[in-house]
Scaffold this motif. Structure first.
Motif, PDB file in Angstrom:
ATOM      1  N   ASN A  25       0.837  -1.191   0.000  1.00  0.00           N
ATOM      2  CA  ASN A  25       0.000   0.000   0.000  1.00  0.00           C
ATOM      3  C   ASN A  25       0.881   1.253   0.000  1.00  0.00           C
ATOM      4  O   ASN A  25       1.769   1.394   0.840  1.00  0.00           O
ATOM      5  CB  ASN A  25      -0.909  -0.022   1.240  1.00  0.00           C
ATOM      6  CG  ASN A  25      -1.830   1.166   1.286  1.00  0.00           C
ATOM      7  OD1 ASN A  25      -1.410   2.255   1.643  1.00  0.00           O
ATOM      8  ND2 ASN A  25      -3.091   0.943   0.936  1.00  0.00           N
ATOM      9  N   LEU A  26       0.630   2.145  -0.946  1.00  0.00           N
ATOM     10  CA  LEU A  26       1.453   3.345  -1.061  1.00  0.00           C
ATOM     11  C   LEU A  26       1.384   4.237   0.170  1.00  0.00           C
ATOM     12  O   LEU A  26       2.380   4.842   0.563  1.00  0.00           O
ATOM     13  CB  LEU A  26       1.074   4.148  -2.308  1.00  0.00           C
ATOM     14  CG  LEU A  26       1.472   3.538  -3.649  1.00  0.00           C
ATOM     15  CD1 LEU A  26       1.021   4.440  -4.796  1.00  0.00           C
ATOM     16  CD2 LEU A  26       2.958   3.300  -3.728  1.00  0.00           C
ATOM     17  N   ASN A  27       0.217   4.329   0.791  1.00  0.00           N
ATOM     18  CA  ASN A  27       0.110   5.152   1.996  1.00  0.00           C
ATOM     19  C   ASN A  27       0.957   4.576   3.129  1.00  0.00           C
ATOM     20  O   ASN A  27       1.569   5.329   3.890  1.00  0.00           O
ATOM     21  CB  ASN A  27      -1.345   5.295   2.436  1.00  0.00           C
ATOM     22  CG  ASN A  27      -2.132   6.171   1.496  1.00  0.00           C
ATOM     23  OD1 ASN A  27      -1.631   7.177   1.012  1.00  0.00           O
ATOM     24  ND2 ASN A  27      -3.365   5.786   1.218  1.00  0.00           N
ATOM     25  N   CYS A  28       0.991   3.269   3.236  1.00  0.00           N
ATOM     26  CA  CYS A  28       1.833   2.629   4.248  1.00  0.00           C
ATOM     27  C   CYS A  28       3.302   2.960   3.984  1.00  0.00           C
ATOM     28  O   CYS A  28       4.027   3.353   4.892  1.00  0.00           O
ATOM     29  CB  CYS A  28       1.609   1.119   4.237  1.00  0.00           C
ATOM     30  SG  CYS A  28       2.571   0.221   5.474  1.00  0.00           S
ATOM     31  N   ARG A  29       3.730   2.829   2.730  1.00  0.00           N
ATOM     32  CA  ARG A  29       5.126   3.145   2.387  1.00  0.00           C
ATOM     33  C   ARG A  29       5.436   4.620   2.620  1.00  0.00           C
ATOM     34  O   ARG A  29       6.514   4.961   3.085  1.00  0.00           O
ATOM     35  CB  ARG A  29       5.416   2.797   0.930  1.00  0.00           C
ATOM     36  CG  ARG A  29       5.862   1.369   0.782  1.00  0.00           C
ATOM     37  CD  ARG A  29       6.473   1.156  -0.576  1.00  0.00           C
ATOM     38  NE  ARG A  29       5.594   0.250  -1.279  1.00  0.00           N
ATOM     39  CZ  ARG A  29       5.416   0.215  -2.566  1.00  0.00           C
ATOM     40  NH1 ARG A  29       6.043   1.034  -3.361  1.00  0.00           N
ATOM     41  NH2 ARG A  29       4.609  -0.658  -3.102  1.00  0.00           N
ATOM     42  N   ARG A  30       4.486   5.473   2.298  1.00  0.00           N
ATOM     43  CA  ARG A  30       4.685   6.918   2.520  1.00  0.00           C
ATOM     44  C   ARG A  30       4.871   7.214   4.002  1.00  0.00           C
ATOM     45  O   ARG A  30       5.713   8.041   4.375  1.00  0.00           O
ATOM     46  CB  ARG A  30       3.499   7.704   1.969  1.00  0.00           C
ATOM     47  CG  ARG A  30       3.457   7.747   0.464  1.00  0.00           C
ATOM     48  CD  ARG A  30       2.197   8.406  -0.055  1.00  0.00           C
ATOM     49  NE  ARG A  30       2.173   8.339  -1.505  1.00  0.00           N
ATOM     50  CZ  ARG A  30       1.087   8.117  -2.221  1.00  0.00           C
ATOM     51  NH1 ARG A  30      -0.100   7.960  -1.624  1.00  0.00           N
ATOM     52  NH2 ARG A  30       1.158   8.051  -3.527  1.00  0.00           N
ATOM     53  N   LEU A  31       4.077   6.577   4.840  1.00  0.00           N
ATOM     54  CA  LEU A  31       4.212   6.784   6.280  1.00  0.00           C
ATOM     55  C   LEU A  31       5.545   6.256   6.796  1.00  0.00           C
ATOM     56  O   LEU A  31       6.186   6.882   7.637  1.00  0.00           O
ATOM     57  CB  LEU A  31       3.038   6.141   7.022  1.00  0.00           C
ATOM     58  CG  LEU A  31       1.733   6.924   6.913  1.00  0.00           C
ATOM     59  CD1 LEU A  31       0.547   6.071   7.325  1.00  0.00           C
ATOM     60  CD2 LEU A  31       1.810   8.191   7.756  1.00  0.00           C
ATOM     61  N   GLY A  69       0.550   3.079   9.349  1.00  0.00           N
ATOM     62  CA  GLY A  69       0.471   2.578   7.972  1.00  0.00           C
ATOM     63  C   GLY A  69      -0.011   1.148   7.904  1.00  0.00           C
ATOM     64  O   GLY A  69      -0.830   0.790   7.051  1.00  0.00           O
ATOM     65  N   PHE A  73      -3.874   1.204   6.777  1.00  0.00           N
ATOM     66  CA  PHE A  73      -3.815   1.140   5.312  1.00  0.00           C
ATOM     67  C   PHE A  73      -3.468  -0.250   4.800  1.00  0.00           C
ATOM     68  O   PHE A  73      -4.136  -0.775   3.930  1.00  0.00           O
ATOM     69  CB  PHE A  73      -2.819   2.175   4.768  1.00  0.00           C
ATOM     70  CG  PHE A  73      -3.231   3.583   5.055  1.00  0.00           C
ATOM     71  CD1 PHE A  73      -4.230   4.192   4.323  1.00  0.00           C
ATOM     72  CD2 PHE A  73      -2.634   4.309   6.078  1.00  0.00           C
ATOM     73  CE1 PHE A  73      -4.641   5.488   4.594  1.00  0.00           C
ATOM     74  CE2 PHE A  73      -3.029   5.604   6.365  1.00  0.00           C
ATOM     75  CZ  PHE A  73      -4.038   6.192   5.618  1.00  0.00           C
ATOM     76  N   GLU A  74      -2.414  -0.828   5.309  1.00  0.00           N
ATOM     77  CA  GLU A  74      -1.973  -2.141   4.829  1.00  0.00           C
ATOM     78  C   GLU A  74      -2.849  -3.252   5.407  1.00  0.00           C
ATOM     79  O   GLU A  74      -2.987  -4.304   4.812  1.00  0.00           O
ATOM     80  CB  GLU A  74      -0.503  -2.361   5.214  1.00  0.00           C
ATOM     81  CG  GLU A  74       0.204  -3.423   4.430  1.00  0.00           C
ATOM     82  CD  GLU A  74       0.458  -3.078   2.983  1.00  0.00           C
ATOM     83  OE1 GLU A  74      -0.005  -3.845   2.112  1.00  0.00           O
ATOM     84  OE2 GLU A  74       1.120  -2.073   2.712  1.00  0.00           O
TER      85      GLU A  74
END
Length: 105
Positions: A25-31, A69, A73-74
């Motif tokens: 999940n991109l939001n998880c990686r961003r966090l 994240g 998200f994930e």
């Protein structure tokens, strides 16, 4: 929550593909990325200001962003709980891979 937390890994090289599969999940990686940036910033600030008590915030910032994240998200359990050392190394390798453009955020 999903994930294969019972698998035993013999090396970080074997673990890292699993680690990445837990960070799709991109939001998880961003966090994760934001948390890592803040960790680096906090280390520099603590050194520059000789405020070493700030270093107590490192796990709160580093793990806090990552765990948000994962939980929101994930929708999985952070690998830190089962593979603490490999997970810590994975955070920084993923950070490097994002900076080098090998992973999207």
């Amino acid at each position: 929550m999903v994930g294969n937390m019972s698998k035993k890994f013999n090396s970080f090289k074997e673990f890292y593909p699993y680690y990445l599969s837990e960070h799709q999940n991109l939001n998880c990686r961003r966090l994760h990325f934001a948390g890592s940036c803040l960790v680096i910033t906090l280390i520099f600030v603590a050194i520059l200001k000789s405020s070493y008590m700030l270093l107590w915030l490192l796990p709160v910032i580093g793990y806090g962003f990552a765990w948000v994240g994962h939980f929101f998200f994930e929708k999985n359990r952070p690998a830190t709980f089962t593979y603490p050392l490999y997970s810590l190394i994975g955070d920084w390798v993923m950070f490097k891979d994002i900076i080098q453009g090998k992973l999207d955020i």
